[in-house]
Scaffold this active site. Structure first.
Site, short mmCIF file in Angstrom:
data_model
loop_
_atom_site.label_atom_id
_atom_site.label_comp_id
_atom_site.label_asym_id
_atom_site.label_seq_id
_atom_site.Cartn_x
_atom_site.Cartn_y
_atom_site.Cartn_z
N ASP A 92 -14.85 25.85 88.89
CA ASP A 92 -14.92 26.63 90.11
C ASP A 92 -16.31 26.43 90.71
OD1 ASP A 92 -14.50 28.37 92.14
OD2 ASP A 92 -14.24 30.15 90.89
N ASP A 265 -5.04 30.24 87.23
CA ASP A 265 -6.05 30.56 86.22
C ASP A 265 -6.31 32.05 86.24
OD1 ASP A 265 -9.14 31.28 87.14
OD2 ASP A 265 -7.95 30.37 88.74
#
Length: 372
Positions: A92, A265
């Site tokens: 990320d 996720d």
């Protein structure tokens, strides 16, 4: 090096199953990705993680930049070698953490200046910097630096966040030069349908290897999240993987898959495990409860994880009540296994042509209770 092949479609919904090819192997979709924020899934070794069926693991740029630093990871040969994980990985960008965890000093079109919570020093995070960090970390997939507006937020604030997100994406694309790493863009727009649609079309125009839907699971009602996914997903390239960020409950994943989402996720499975909660048959059980004290049956007879095949509910209850670290590890392993199994079951149902029958009860308009 990167490719996405759709293997089957559901005839009655937008669900599809496919294969996302990466330099470190394939990811079968739909798929849940465990979160290893600091290059570790909390309390679980990489060997144990592999046995859960996990294929792709997520780590976080913000946290790894603060500790140990991307230069340390790069010197080890990259994130895969650093943590000993041979499968696909995604990082990320850290944008969400910068805005939610950092002590912000300044945000403007250039980027964000914030205070390091570890040592108090000032960090200047721009789209270029976030991209450079991710290239040094070396995951298979890097995420563009974006501005995630909070919930609730005014329309003007979300307009500004979208404008920055799209401008920053262009700068990330320019800065990203690593050919063995895919860059995904992120759709924002808060809970404003027209801004979501505009953002989806803007991000899709970059024709990146994949696209994420961000800015969900930030406090908005579940119905809003469902609407966002339903409205945005059809606007994203159908031949590229679609990733819904921060979602990991069974119901939300099933609804998202029905609308064409491929990847998920969430920290949920390990966070629940660390608090003594397990996922069984679509339910959450608190193993601290006294009803498990004399229960010498497997946690879930249908599960093949080490917690279910090697231990009983009574033993796991004992570990949790005794605050033994092994209990937290076993519960986390089980919970990750459950979410991976769930997404695998959806993929199999799509291939078998029975997704709408097996998973339609998760749709918000259906009163049916689904167990699997």
């Amino acid at each position: 090096m990167f490719g996405f092949e759709i293997n089957a479609h559901c005839a009655n919904t937008s669900a599809r199953c496919g294969t996302f090819e990466t330099p470190h192997g394939p990811v079968n979709t739909p798929r849940f990705m465990p979160v290893g924020t600091l290059a570790t899934v909390k309390g679980i070794s990489t060997e144990q993680l592999g046995r859960t069926g996990a294929q792709m693991v997520l780590s976080n740029t913000y946290h790894l930049h603060l500790q140990p630093g991307e230069e340390i990871v790069a010197a080890a040969g990259g994130l895969h070698r650093f943590m000993g994980w041979n499968g696909p990985m995604l990082t990320d960008s850290g944008g969400f953490q910068v805005f939610s965890l950092g002590d912000l000093n300044k945000i403007d079109d250039r980027g964000v200046v914030f205070r390091n919570p570890r040592d108090g020093r000032t960090i200047d995070m721009t789209p270029e910097h976030a991209t450079q960090i991710q290239m040094a970390l070396g995951a298979d997939v890097a995420m563009a630096f974006d501005q995630c507006p909070p919930y609730p937020a005014t329309e003007n604030d979300v307009i500004d966040a979208c404008r920055r997100t799209h401008a920053w994406l262009e700068r990330c694309v320019t800065a990203h030069t690593r050919e063995d790493q895919a860059l995904f863009g992120i759709v924002q727009g808060g809970c404003f349908p027209h801004l979501r649609r505009e953002s989806a079309m803007a991000v899709a125009s970059f024709d990146l290897p994949g696209t994420a839907v961000g800015g969900v699971s930030v406090g908005e009602p579940a119905e809003e999240m469902h609407r966002i996914v339903r409205d945005v997903t059809p606007l994203l390239p159908s031949h590229k993987p679609r990733y819904l960020m921060g979602i990991g409950t069974l119901r939300e994943m099933a609804i998202a898959v029905a609308n064409g989402i491929d990847l998920f996720d969430c920290v949920l499975p390990t966070r629940l495990g660390r608090h003594g909660t397990v996922l069984v048959g679509g339910e959450r059980w608190n193993l601290r409860n006294a009803r498990f004290r004399h229960d010498h049956t497997p946690l879930d007879p249908s599960c093949s994880c080490v917690a279910c095949t090697g231990h009983t509910r009574a033993y796991l209850h004992h570990l949790i009540r005794s605050e033994e670290l092994l209990g937290l590890t076993l519960l986390s392993i089980h919970n990750i296994t459950q979410l991976v199994r769930f997404t695998s079951a959806m993929a199999q149902a799509i291939r078998d042509g029975c997704f709408s029958e097996d998973f339609a009860p998760w749709e918000p308009d259906s009163p049916a209770h689904h167990t699997w």
